[in-house]
Design a protein around this motif. Sequence first.
Motif, PDB file in Angstrom:
ATOM      1  N   GLU A  25       0.824  -1.207   0.000  1.00  0.00           N
ATOM      2  CA  GLU A  25       0.000   0.000   0.000  1.00  0.00           C
ATOM      3  C   GLU A  25       0.862   1.262   0.000  1.00  0.00           C
ATOM      4  O   GLU A  25       0.516   2.270  -0.624  1.00  0.00           O
ATOM      5  CB  GLU A  25      -0.960  -0.049   1.177  1.00  0.00           C
ATOM      6  CG  GLU A  25      -2.004  -1.158   1.004  1.00  0.00           C
ATOM      7  CD  GLU A  25      -2.910  -1.344   2.211  1.00  0.00           C
ATOM      8  OE1 GLU A  25      -2.734  -0.608   3.199  1.00  0.00           O
ATOM      9  OE2 GLU A  25      -3.778  -2.232   2.153  1.00  0.00           O
ATOM     10  N   GLY A  26       2.020   1.198   0.670  1.00  0.00           N
ATOM     11  CA  GLY A  26       2.938   2.334   0.640  1.00  0.00           C
ATOM     12  C   GLY A  26       3.524   2.545  -0.738  1.00  0.00           C
ATOM     13  O   GLY A  26       3.603   3.678  -1.234  1.00  0.00           O
ATOM     14  N   VAL A  27       3.927   1.459  -1.387  1.00  0.00           N
ATOM     15  CA  VAL A  27       4.485   1.550  -2.744  1.00  0.00           C
ATOM     16  C   VAL A  27       3.421   2.050  -3.709  1.00  0.00           C
ATOM     17  O   VAL A  27       3.700   2.873  -4.597  1.00  0.00           O
ATOM     18  CB  VAL A  27       5.042   0.183  -3.190  1.00  0.00           C
ATOM     19  CG1 VAL A  27       5.392   0.195  -4.672  1.00  0.00           C
ATOM     20  CG2 VAL A  27       6.273  -0.188  -2.352  1.00  0.00           C
ATOM     21  N   ALA A  28       2.185   1.573  -3.546  1.00  0.00           N
ATOM     22  CA  ALA A  28       1.091   2.002  -4.424  1.00  0.00           C
ATOM     23  C   ALA A  28       0.890   3.515  -4.344  1.00  0.00           C
ATOM     24  O   ALA A  28       0.686   4.185  -5.367  1.00  0.00           O
ATOM     25  CB  ALA A  28      -0.195   1.270  -4.060  1.00  0.00           C
ATOM     26  N   ASN A  29       0.954   4.056  -3.144  1.00  0.00           N
ATOM     27  CA  ASN A  29       0.814   5.511  -2.989  1.00  0.00           C
ATOM     28  C   ASN A  29       1.960   6.256  -3.660  1.00  0.00           C
ATOM     29  O   ASN A  29       1.748   7.289  -4.312  1.00  0.00           O
ATOM     30  CB  ASN A  29       0.756   5.868  -1.500  1.00  0.00           C
ATOM     31  CG  ASN A  29      -0.543   5.458  -0.848  1.00  0.00           C
ATOM     32  OD1 ASN A  29      -1.579   5.376  -1.514  1.00  0.00           O
ATOM     33  ND2 ASN A  29      -0.517   5.181   0.443  1.00  0.00           N
ATOM     34  N   THR A  30       3.171   5.726  -3.513  1.00  0.00           N
ATOM     35  CA  THR A  30       4.340   6.374  -4.115  1.00  0.00           C
ATOM     36  C   THR A  30       4.253   6.360  -5.634  1.00  0.00           C
ATOM     37  O   THR A  30       4.586   7.349  -6.301  1.00  0.00           O
ATOM     38  CB  THR A  30       5.630   5.666  -3.661  1.00  0.00           C
ATOM     39  OG1 THR A  30       5.721   5.737  -2.235  1.00  0.00           O
ATOM     40  CG2 THR A  30       6.852   6.320  -4.270  1.00  0.00           C
ATOM     41  N   LEU A  31       3.812   5.245  -6.195  1.00  0.00           N
ATOM     42  CA  LEU A  31       3.733   5.118  -7.648  1.00  0.00           C
ATOM     43  C   LEU A  31       2.769   6.126  -8.261  1.00  0.00           C
ATOM     44  O   LEU A  31       2.909   6.503  -9.431  1.00  0.00           O
ATOM     45  CB  LEU A  31       3.298   3.695  -8.037  1.00  0.00           C
ATOM     46  CG  LEU A  31       4.343   2.594  -7.882  1.00  0.00           C
ATOM     47  CD1 LEU A  31       3.718   1.240  -8.165  1.00  0.00           C
ATOM     48  CD2 LEU A  31       5.519   2.838  -8.814  1.00  0.00           C
ATOM     49  N   GLN A  32       1.772   6.552  -7.484  1.00  0.00           N
ATOM     50  CA  GLN A  32       0.765   7.460  -8.025  1.00  0.00           C
ATOM     51  C   GLN A  32       1.209   8.918  -8.017  1.00  0.00           C
ATOM     52  O   GLN A  32       0.537   9.776  -8.574  1.00  0.00           O
ATOM     53  CB  GLN A  32      -0.544   7.293  -7.249  1.00  0.00           C
ATOM     54  CG  GLN A  32      -1.166   5.925  -7.482  1.00  0.00           C
ATOM     55  CD  GLN A  32      -2.484   5.740  -6.763  1.00  0.00           C
ATOM     56  OE1 GLN A  32      -3.539   6.145  -7.253  1.00  0.00           O
ATOM     57  NE2 GLN A  32      -2.434   5.129  -5.590  1.00  0.00           N
ATOM     58  N   ASN A  33       2.359   9.182  -7.379  1.00  0.00           N
ATOM     59  CA  ASN A  33       2.906  10.539  -7.453  1.00  0.00           C
ATOM     60  C   ASN A  33       3.497  10.774  -8.837  1.00  0.00           C
ATOM     61  O   ASN A  33       3.932   9.839  -9.503  1.00  0.00           O
ATOM     62  CB  ASN A  33       4.003  10.732  -6.396  1.00  0.00           C
ATOM     63  CG  ASN A  33       3.466  10.590  -4.985  1.00  0.00           C
ATOM     64  OD1 ASN A  33       2.302  10.892  -4.728  1.00  0.00           O
ATOM     65  ND2 ASN A  33       4.301  10.128  -4.071  1.00  0.00           N
ATOM     66  N   SER A  34       3.510  12.020  -9.285  1.00  0.00           N
ATOM     67  CA  SER A  34       4.119  12.308 -10.585  1.00  0.00           C
ATOM     68  C   SER A  34       4.877  13.631 -10.528  1.00  0.00           C
ATOM     69  O   SER A  34       4.424  14.588  -9.918  1.00  0.00           O
ATOM     70  CB  SER A  34       3.069  12.353 -11.693  1.00  0.00           C
ATOM     71  OG  SER A  34       2.081  13.319 -11.414  1.00  0.00           O
ATOM     72  N   ASN A  35       6.032  13.641 -11.161  1.00  0.00           N
ATOM     73  CA  ASN A  35       6.873  14.839 -11.205  1.00  0.00           C
ATOM     74  C   ASN A  35       6.889  15.487 -12.582  1.00  0.00           C
ATOM     75  O   ASN A  35       7.359  16.616 -12.723  1.00  0.00           O
ATOM     76  CB  ASN A  35       8.315  14.468 -10.832  1.00  0.00           C
ATOM     77  CG  ASN A  35       8.421  13.865  -9.453  1.00  0.00           C
ATOM     78  OD1 ASN A  35       7.782  14.336  -8.524  1.00  0.00           O
ATOM     79  ND2 ASN A  35       9.211  12.813  -9.327  1.00  0.00           N
ATOM     80  N   ALA A  36       6.427  14.769 -13.590  1.00  0.00           N
ATOM     81  CA  ALA A  36       6.518  15.263 -14.963  1.00  0.00           C
ATOM     82  C   ALA A  36       5.274  14.893 -15.745  1.00  0.00           C
ATOM     83  O   ALA A  36       4.488  14.032 -15.338  1.00  0.00           O
ATOM     84  CB  ALA A  36       7.753  14.677 -15.642  1.00  0.00           C
ATOM     85  N   THR A  37       5.103  15.548 -16.887  1.00  0.00           N
ATOM     86  CA  THR A  37       4.012  15.236 -17.800  1.00  0.00           C
ATOM     87  C   THR A  37       4.585  14.549 -19.030  1.00  0.00           C
ATOM     88  O   THR A  37       5.795  14.583 -19.276  1.00  0.00           O
ATOM     89  CB  THR A  37       3.278  16.516 -18.234  1.00  0.00           C
ATOM     90  OG1 THR A  37       4.187  17.316 -19.035  1.00  0.00           O
ATOM     91  CG2 THR A  37       2.817  17.327 -17.028  1.00  0.00           C
ATOM     92  N   VAL A  38       3.700  13.974 -19.826  1.00  0.00           N
ATOM     93  CA  VAL A  38       4.166  13.333 -21.067  1.00  0.00           C
ATOM     94  C   VAL A  38       4.766  14.369 -22.010  1.00  0.00           C
ATOM     95  O   VAL A  38       5.684  14.064 -22.782  1.00  0.00           O
ATOM     96  CB  VAL A  38       3.023  12.558 -21.754  1.00  0.00           C
ATOM     97  CG1 VAL A  38       2.629  11.343 -20.931  1.00  0.00           C
ATOM     98  CG2 VAL A  38       1.811  13.449 -22.015  1.00  0.00           C
TER      99      VAL A  38
END
Length: 275
Positions: free
Chosen positions: A212-225
């Motif tokens: 669940e911690g990894v899932a939350n981290t994966l949903q963060n984004s620093n850039a756009t396509v």
Amino acid sequence: MKKEKLIMKKIAVVTGASSGIGKEVAKSLQQNGYQVIGGARRVEAMADLKDLGIEIAHLDVTEAGSRETFIQDILNEYGRIDLLVNSAGYGSFGALEEVTLDEARRQMDVNVFGIIGLIQLILPTMRAQKSGRIINISSLAGQSYTPLGGWYHASKHTLETLSDVLRVELKPFGVDVVVVEPGNTATNWQGTAVGRLLEATPKDSPYRALTEGVANTLQNSNATVADVAKVVLKASEVRNPKIRYQIKFQEKVSVQLMKFIPGKLVDRLVTRLVR
């Protein structure tokens, strides 16, 4: 008969063009003077690209016959390939104890063997031209590791090593090999990766809390396509491309810092990131 009107345009092939980074890269290249051929399994998801003059075709990178038909059709029509952008791929996450070897093989098949299979098909043409450029879309995962990302990281590390080897092998033939390493980017990739992770990890798994911690981290984004496509365009057009490109300044800094941080400290840092 080859398309004479496109003789002055460079021919660019983009895989994974049905969504996310691949679709945005295809658009960017077409708008900047390339004739783009986009390939993906979901041809219907590329219908909007046709309005921009992009040619679309079915491509399953895991099937040899699909790869061969895709490349041969392009060569029959245009006679050359100047740029190949390998953007097809997906992320498979889960504890190494729990991920099946069948799923691990599929991760490597899509993210590594499918890409190399395409490269093998286009290299005779690029060598004959004495020119060409291959851009492999890797990830910051190709120079790092995180809990539950074992097979995804392994696929990107492998892709980067193979890219390094290809770069040296192909230099005498005038063919460049470049790696682009996006960090977390706002695409459907994130939702798919998170969905697969949560579905594959049982509620009573000893790794569920970590999941669940990894899932939350994966949903963060620093850039756009669009950020990634801009870098890919630069890597496509610059005379002497760098070996590797990151997208954001902080990502460039983090890659350099990782070379000097002791391994046990890296362990603590990556663990803290997903708690």
